[in-house]
Design an enzyme around this catalytic site. Structure first.
Site, PDB file in Angstrom:
ATOM      1  N   ASP A  45      -0.156   5.244   0.922  1.00 47.60           N
ATOM      2  CA  ASP A  45      -0.391   6.232   1.975  1.00 47.60           C
ATOM      3  C   ASP A  45      -0.550   5.554   3.331  1.00 47.60           C
ATOM      4  O   ASP A  45      -1.437   4.725   3.533  1.00 47.60           O
ATOM      5  CB  ASP A  45      -1.646   7.055   1.657  1.00 47.60           C
ATOM      6  N   ASP A  90       0.870  -1.173   0.000  1.00 49.88           N
ATOM      7  CA  ASP A  90       0.000   0.000   0.000  1.00 49.88           C
ATOM      8  C   ASP A  90       0.911   1.227   0.000  1.00 49.88           C
ATOM      9  O   ASP A  90       2.128   1.109   0.240  1.00 49.88           O
ATOM     10  CB  ASP A  90      -0.890  -0.048   1.247  1.00 49.88           C
TER      11      ASP A  90
END
Length: 240
Positions: free
Chosen positions: A11, A9
């Site tokens: 952020d 991922d």
């Protein structure tokens, strides 16, 4: 089944970017004078930490603006979908400018996990709800390279119809990698991300970030305080 790839991922996982995102949103709202366009008695189109934390439960920047219009201002966001897209595009430009000015570091342990992947011939991918340009801006800031020079595969929010917690972006990353879910590990920081990874059939290691500290990450296979603690877990799954 032998481990072949790590899927990150962005952020909150690669880096604590959300405060820069919040600043980019607020500066864009002020520049475009959205309080004139859509009067906002709630916050004058300046999202507080608390407001942004609540909006993060909705994945995707365009979707957060639309959710704020609909839920906070009782405005039909669907009727303004083009305007929302324009606002978000300007915000993406602002975020890239902010991130290029420096001050953004990878989360502890992420650089070591990427080194571990390279040393063991593992592919590296991104599966994120943020936009491709945001991923590229982060990579140029943190690595001095484009995203495509850092990762083998990038699956971003604009590439799929449904964002996390739906598994779409992870399924797309697996398709582009040409790998089965059982050969990959996802690295996440939020409950939406963990749900997406698990729904795609992936093993998942989660570490809460600044804005996901209160998220329920119990569906992850492993939960660590910081990602440096994930190294021995991943090493355990490496081929002998």
């Amino acid at each position: 089944m032998r481990l072949k790839a790590l899927i990150f991922d962005v952020d909150g996982t690669l880096a604590e970017t959300e405060e820069l995102h919040r600043r980019a949103f607020n500066e864009t709202f002020a520049e475009l004078e959205l309080s004139r366009e859509w009067p906002d008695p709630c916050g004058g189109w300046q999202w507080s930490v608390a407001t942004y934390g609540r909006l993060l439960k909705t994945t995707g920047g365009k979707e957060r603006i639309a959710a704020y219009l609909t839920n906070d201002l009782a405005i039909d966001a669907v009727a303004f979908s083009q305007r929302v897209a324009e606002i978000h595009a300007r915000k993406t430009q602002r975020f890239a400018a902010l991130i290029s000015s420096g001050g953004l570091d990878l989360r502890p342990g992420i650089a070591r996990l990427m080194q571990l992947a390279r040393q063991n011939g593992l592919a590296m991918a991104v599966a994120t709800t943020t936009s491709g340009p945001n991923v590229d801006a982060l990579c140029r800031a943190c690595f001095g390279k484009s995203a495509s020079d850092v990762f083998n595969v990038i699956a971003a929010g604009d590439d799929v119809a449904t964002k996390k917690p739906a598994p779409d972006v992870y399924l797309l990353a697996l398709e582009r990698l040409g790998l089965d879910a059982g050969t990959c590990i996802a690295l996440e920081d939020s409950s939406n991300g963990v749900r997406a990874a698990k729904s795609a059939g992936l093993r998942c290691i989660a570490s809460p970030s600044l804005y996901s500290a209160n998220d329920d990450l119990s569906a992850a296979d492993e939960i660590v305080a910081e990602f440096y603690a994930a190294e021995p877990l991943i090493t355990r799954w490496l081929p002998a």
